[in-house]
Design a protein around this motif. Structure first.
Motif, PDB file in Angstrom:
ATOM      1  N   THR A 111       0.849  -1.199   0.000  1.00 30.41           N
ATOM      2  CA  THR A 111       0.000   0.000   0.000  1.00 30.41           C
ATOM      3  C   THR A 111       0.876   1.238   0.000  1.00 30.41           C
ATOM      4  O   THR A 111       1.685   1.440   0.898  1.00 30.41           O
ATOM      5  N   VAL A 112       0.704   2.040  -1.038  1.00 28.37           N
ATOM      6  CA  VAL A 112       1.408   3.313  -1.163  1.00 28.37           C
ATOM      7  C   VAL A 112       0.379   4.413  -0.912  1.00 28.37           C
ATOM      8  O   VAL A 112      -0.540   4.608  -1.706  1.00 28.37           O
ATOM      9  N   ALA A 113       0.490   5.097   0.211  1.00 28.62           N
ATOM     10  CA  ALA A 113      -0.484   6.124   0.594  1.00 28.62           C
ATOM     11  C   ALA A 113       0.003   7.495   0.143  1.00 28.62           C
ATOM     12  O   ALA A 113       1.111   7.911   0.477  1.00 28.62           O
ATOM     13  N   VAL A 114      -0.833   8.178  -0.626  1.00 26.92           N
ATOM     14  CA  VAL A 114      -0.505   9.510  -1.137  1.00 26.92           C
ATOM     15  C   VAL A 114      -1.438  10.508  -0.463  1.00 26.92           C
ATOM     16  O   VAL A 114      -2.659  10.429  -0.624  1.00 26.92           O
ATOM     17  N   GLY A 115      -0.882  11.448   0.295  1.00 28.95           N
ATOM     18  CA  GLY A 115      -1.720  12.346   1.079  1.00 28.95           C
ATOM     19  C   GLY A 115      -1.649  13.793   0.633  1.00 28.95           C
ATOM     20  O   GLY A 115      -0.633  14.273   0.133  1.00 28.95           O
ATOM     21  N   CYS A 116      -2.751  14.482   0.814  1.00 25.22           N
ATOM     22  CA  CYS A 116      -2.798  15.943   0.744  1.00 25.22           C
ATOM     23  C   CYS A 116      -3.654  16.391   1.926  1.00 25.22           C
ATOM     24  O   CYS A 116      -3.953  15.598   2.808  1.00 25.22           O
ATOM     25  N   THR A 117      -4.054  17.626   1.953  1.00 30.35           N
ATOM     26  CA  THR A 117      -4.765  18.113   3.141  1.00 30.35           C
ATOM     27  C   THR A 117      -6.087  17.395   3.368  1.00 30.35           C
ATOM     28  O   THR A 117      -6.349  16.848   4.446  1.00 30.35           O
ATOM     29  N   GLY A 118      -6.938  17.370   2.333  1.00 33.77           N
ATOM     30  CA  GLY A 118      -8.269  16.795   2.500  1.00 33.77           C
ATOM     31  C   GLY A 118      -8.529  15.526   1.745  1.00 33.77           C
ATOM     32  O   GLY A 118      -9.611  14.938   1.876  1.00 33.77           O
ATOM     33  N   GLY A 119      -7.583  15.094   0.904  1.00 39.27           N
ATOM     34  CA  GLY A 119      -7.783  13.864   0.146  1.00 39.27           C
ATOM     35  C   GLY A 119      -8.747  14.002  -1.001  1.00 39.27           C
ATOM     36  O   GLY A 119      -9.373  13.012  -1.409  1.00 39.27           O
ATOM     37  N   LYS A 120      -8.852  15.207  -1.574  1.00 35.44           N
ATOM     38  CA  LYS A 120      -9.840  15.441  -2.632  1.00 35.44           C
ATOM     39  C   LYS A 120      -9.198  15.782  -3.971  1.00 35.44           C
ATOM     40  O   LYS A 120      -9.670  15.318  -5.011  1.00 35.44           O
ATOM     41  N   HIS A 121      -8.139  16.608  -3.951  1.00 36.31           N
ATOM     42  CA  HIS A 121      -7.590  17.114  -5.201  1.00 36.31           C
ATOM     43  C   HIS A 121      -6.213  16.517  -5.519  1.00 36.31           C
ATOM     44  O   HIS A 121      -6.080  15.639  -6.356  1.00 36.31           O
ATOM     45  N   ARG A 122      -5.191  17.016  -4.823  1.00 37.62           N
ATOM     46  CA  ARG A 122      -3.809  16.668  -5.173  1.00 37.62           C
ATOM     47  C   ARG A 122      -3.510  15.188  -5.001  1.00 37.62           C
ATOM     48  O   ARG A 122      -2.927  14.558  -5.888  1.00 37.62           O
ATOM     49  N   SER A 123      -3.866  14.626  -3.861  1.00 35.14           N
ATOM     50  CA  SER A 123      -3.534  13.217  -3.619  1.00 35.14           C
ATOM     51  C   SER A 123      -4.254  12.296  -4.599  1.00 35.14           C
ATOM     52  O   SER A 123      -3.706  11.262  -5.014  1.00 35.14           O
ATOM     53  N   VAL A 124      -5.458  12.661  -4.975  1.00 31.83           N
ATOM     54  CA  VAL A 124      -6.226  11.844  -5.918  1.00 31.83           C
ATOM     55  C   VAL A 124      -5.582  11.873  -7.299  1.00 31.83           C
ATOM     56  O   VAL A 124      -5.365  10.831  -7.939  1.00 31.83           O
ATOM     57  N   ALA A 125      -5.238  13.068  -7.758  1.00 30.64           N
ATOM     58  CA  ALA A 125      -4.619  13.195  -9.078  1.00 30.64           C
ATOM     59  C   ALA A 125      -3.253  12.499  -9.111  1.00 30.64           C
ATOM     60  O   ALA A 125      -2.937  11.768 -10.059  1.00 30.64           O
ATOM     61  N   ILE A 126      -2.446  12.719  -8.075  1.00 31.30           N
ATOM     62  CA  ILE A 126      -1.128  12.089  -8.016  1.00 31.30           C
ATOM     63  C   ILE A 126      -1.270  10.572  -7.892  1.00 31.30           C
ATOM     64  O   ILE A 126      -0.531   9.807  -8.525  1.00 31.30           O
ATOM     65  N   GLY A 127      -2.228  10.111  -7.083  1.00 24.28           N
ATOM     66  CA  GLY A 127      -2.440   8.680  -6.912  1.00 24.28           C
ATOM     67  C   GLY A 127      -2.813   7.995  -8.210  1.00 24.28           C
ATOM     68  O   GLY A 127      -2.297   6.920  -8.536  1.00 24.28           O
ATOM     69  N   GLU A 128      -3.701   8.607  -8.982  1.00 22.41           N
ATOM     70  CA  GLU A 128      -4.091   8.036 -10.266  1.00 22.41           C
ATOM     71  C   GLU A 128      -2.901   7.995 -11.220  1.00 22.41           C
ATOM     72  O   GLU A 128      -2.685   7.000 -11.926  1.00 22.41           O
ATOM     73  N   ALA A 129      -2.120   9.076 -11.246  1.00 20.21           N
ATOM     74  CA  ALA A 129      -0.960   9.120 -12.136  1.00 20.21           C
ATOM     75  C   ALA A 129       0.089   8.090 -11.735  1.00 20.21           C
ATOM     76  O   ALA A 129       0.686   7.419 -12.590  1.00 20.21           O
TER      77      ALA A 129
END
Length: 284
Positions: A244-262
């Motif tokens: 499991t590779v966890a990618v975090g941002c402040t709220g888990g809505k924008h940056r972490s989601v985009a980076i996680g998909e990429a």
């Protein structure tokens, strides 16, 4: 139906073989009396599903243990089953060291020496060893090597593959407790402060383009993809099946989601079994 019978000397590694078979999808029945082998095989066959891959582990310590394993296997074949018999063995000196390291007596030792118990067990199992289809000598194998050997013999490629979950999350909701890697995407500008992007998510093209178009974003994704790709083989050799590779941002809505998909996409392009999940999407 795929049927495996596992037996062998005490201290040889039967328990490790049983766990490895479970890892590759077998339904494992431990310490099964030989008299119940045909009944168990028929029940597993009728049940279908996961039990169509069944392993039976026979232990000389069982009061119902019989030296006539060949007869039991023959009875299975007469009923239409095609069992594989796996015998786990090791040199006497190795077995003695293993028993002494755990300060445990041999189950057939009685009032005699450890070597006496080993010799008695070898006599009981001589026929089973001769009838085995697969003989695994564990004298020079550690636990991970033995597991890998069993998975090589009985696992399918998909169950031996490391499965990677790229999990986006919001730091304000806490770290994922099952994370093996934690990646922080908060160094990138937050789309929350862009009015036309605030109500969108990192799954949408406009937010994804904004996040991945920021200086350093692509390098960030490539660097972590290279790191995970380089370590994946080692994790597999050590028996890890899920990462499991966890990618975090402040709220888990924008940056972490985009980076996680990429990142998940980059790992798939490298031939790894990766997918993205988004823990906190829609939580705000």
């Amino acid at each position: 139906m795929e049927l495996v019978i596992v037996t062998g000397v005490s201290g040889g590694g039967r328990s490790t073989v049983a766990r490895a078979l479970e890892n590759v999808g077998y339904y494992v029945v431990d310490n099964l009396p030989q008299a119940l082998m045909v009944t168990m095989a028929e029940l597993a066959y009728r049940s279908g599903g996961a039990t169509r891959r069944t392993a039976m582990v026979l232990d000389v310590r069982s009061r119902a243990f019989s030296t006539d394993l060949a007869g039991a296997v023959r009875a299975l074949r007469e009923r239409g089953f095609r069992p594989h018999v796996v015998f786990v063995d090791a040199d006497d000196e190795v077995l003695i060291r293993r028993f002494e390291s755990v300060r445990r007596s041999h189950p057939l030792q009685g009032d005699g020496r450890l070597a006496d118990g080993i010799a008695a067990e070898r006599a009981l199992l001589a026929g089973a060893r001769a009838e085995s289809d697969v003989l695994i000598d564990t004298s020079q194998l550690n636990v991970n090597q033995l597991r890998a050997r069993v998975e090589e013999l009985f696992g399918t490629p998909d169950v031996r593959t490391l499965r990677i979950t790229v999990l986006s999350f919001g730091f304000k909701y806490g770290l994922p407790p099952d994370a093996d890697f934690v990646v922080d995407a908060r160094f990138l500008p937050n789309p929350f402060w862009v009015p036309e992007l605030r109500d969108h998510t990192g799954l949408q093209p406009d937010v994804s383009a904004y996040v991945l178009g920021q200086p350093g974003a692509q390098t960030f994704v490539s660097g972590y993809a290279d790191l995970i790709e380089a370590s994946a083989g080692g994790f597999e050799r050590e028996g890890k099946r899920y990462l499991t590779v966890a990618v975090g941002c402040t709220g888990g809505k924008h940056r972490s989601v985009a980076i996680g998909e990429a990142l998940a996409g980059r790992l798939r392009d490298a031939g790894l079994a990766a997918h993205a999940q988004h823990r906190d999407l829609g939580r705000e």
